[in-house]
Design an enzyme around this catalytic site. Structure first.
Site, mmCIF file in Angstrom:
data_model
loop_
_atom_site.group_PDB
_atom_site.id
_atom_site.type_symbol
_atom_site.label_atom_id
_atom_site.label_comp_id
_atom_site.label_asym_id
_atom_site.label_seq_id
_atom_site.Cartn_x
_atom_site.Cartn_y
_atom_site.Cartn_z
ATOM 1 N N ILE A 179 0.838 -1.201 0.000
ATOM 2 C CA ILE A 179 0.000 0.000 0.000
ATOM 3 C C ILE A 179 0.867 1.243 0.000
ATOM 4 O O ILE A 179 1.866 1.319 0.732
ATOM 5 C CB ILE A 179 -0.896 0.046 1.263
ATOM 6 C CG1 ILE A 179 -1.547 -1.304 1.543
ATOM 7 C CG2 ILE A 179 -1.924 1.167 1.149
ATOM 8 C CD1 ILE A 179 -2.486 -1.786 0.488
ATOM 9 N N CYS A 180 0.481 2.243 -0.807
ATOM 10 C CA CYS A 180 1.106 3.565 -0.722
ATOM 11 C C CYS A 180 -0.011 4.602 -0.826
ATOM 12 O O CYS A 180 -1.190 4.271 -0.685
ATOM 13 C CB CYS A 180 2.161 3.759 -1.807
ATOM 14 S SG CYS A 180 1.490 3.841 -3.487
ATOM 15 N N ALA A 181 0.335 5.849 -1.071
ATOM 16 C CA ALA A 181 -0.683 6.903 -1.089
ATOM 17 C C ALA A 181 -1.586 6.817 -2.317
ATOM 18 O O ALA A 181 -2.806 6.905 -2.214
ATOM 19 C CB ALA A 181 -0.016 8.276 -1.025
#
Length: 375
Positions: free
Chosen positions: A71-73
């Site tokens: 997960i990232c932004a």
């Protein structure tokens, strides 16, 4: 080609309480403020900049027997990390499409129950934001309460169910998320309702949501009965549906109570909040099922992912309903409050019609957790 997982696929895993491993590669402060949670979610936070030269530093912390959901932004950095994990032999790594911004927008419908004379009520769970909205249908008609701005989810659901959206209601003027109510009502040719005491500064036409004016859904006896319940806002109005469900907006939650300060009126509205919680609601049946507009803790999710509680049980378990001393109650809801929602002033202005931000700006305004509760 990077392996990916959609927000819909990840949501179903979490709602079904499957063991889920998250590798969150955002900065530590972003992770601490807002992350993916669930009853069987395990997370590892390792910022992307620590992994730019390789993933060797974390491989001993990753499971071999489960998928690693990265997960990232926005979904770009997670793709790069997923590719590096693949090269390191982790064939079970998947990048979340759209990142946390996409996760914030996912809505998952859960059926709560059938109504007495036909029809059903559904809860739309927004896992990434803690928002809850409601879809009430009967005899080909639907009413939607506290809709998120992703109106397509409700429109598609109505189409699948073969019903027409006739009523769209907001229990109050929201400060933590942009309402899809007006847009949804306009698209469907339905009526948009908002409490008039929360609508003094709005720039659009609406129908007043008022106590004593019953809203009928379908031609059965399914009714939506408004109950004036100020405190979170001066106009906050709860709804009794089918004499069974109590939709409390942001006034009462399963494990907490609403905060009165998001319009800068904490001292003015604290007595209204106490009167609603300790007087108005106590006159209602203990057997009503409380359906709030938000949840704050994963513990509030039932096995099917829904959020609800019997009103009588909340008076036994919810600490916010057990502060008999008025001064202690006042201090509880006016002092030591959690941070206010991100961009809440801009969100309020958008919901008043005073601002009309572009879609990408609306997405940015909503980033972060909901913060409508005390504690």
């Amino acid at each position: 080609m990077t392996k990916t997982i959609t927000t819909n696929e990840l949501a179903k895993k979490i709602m079904n309480q499957e063991d889920t491993f998250i590798l969150d590669v955002r900065n530590n402060d972003a992770f601490s403020d807002w992350k993916i949670e669930g009853k069987k979610v395990e997370s590892l936070n390792e910022p992307y900049f620590n992994l730019m030269d390789g993933v060797d530093s974390i491989t001993d912390k990753l499971p071999k027997d489960r998928n690693v959901n990265v997960i990232c932004a926005k979904g770009k950095s997670s793709e790069m990390v997923t590719d590096m994990l693949e090269e390191a032999g982790y064939t079970n790594a998947y990048s979340l499409e759209g990142g946390m911004k996409g996760w914030s927008e996912h809505l998952e419908p859960v059926k709560l129950g059938d109504l007495k004379d036909g029809g059903a009520i559904y809860q739309f769970v927004r896992l990434g934001k803690g928002c809850l909205s409601y879809f009430i249908e009967s005899n080909g008609e639907a009413a939607i309460v506290d809709a998120a701005r992703m109106t397509e989810s409700y429109e598609n659901f109505a189409k699948e169910r073969g019903v027409k959206i006739k009523h769209v209601l907001d229990t109050h003027l929201h400060a933590d998320h942009i309402s899809g109510g007006r847009k949804l009502a306009k698209n469907a040719g339905g009526t948009y309702y908002l409490p008039s005491k929360d609508a003094e500064e709005v720039t659009f036409n609406y129908t007043s949501l008022e106590e004593g004016k019953t809203i009928h859904v379908g031609n059965t006896s399914v009714t939506v009965q408004p109950i004036y319940s100020p405190g979170h806002t001066i106009g906050s109005t709860s709804l009794v549906v089918d004499e069974t469900y109590l939709l409390t907006g942001d006034t009462l939650f399963v494990q907490s109570i609403g905060r009165p300060d998001l319009a800068g009126k904490a001292e003015d509205w604290v007595e209204d909040l106490r009167s609603t919680l300790y007087s108005r609601y106590t006159n209602l049946s203990d057997d009503l099922i409380v359906l709030p507009a938000h949840f704050s803790f994963v513990e509030e999710l039932a096995e099917d992912g829904s959020v609800s509680a019997r009103l009588g049980d909340l008076y036994q378990k919810n600490t916010g309903l057990q502060v008999e001393d008025e001064d202690k109650f006042r201090k509880m809801v006016t002092e030591n409050l959690p941070p206010q929602p991100n961009a809440y002033e801009e969100i309020r202005k958008t919901n008043m019609g005073k601002m009309n931000p572009e879609n990408e700006q609306q997405r940015d305004m909503e980033v972060g957790p909901n913060r409508c509760a005390i504690g």
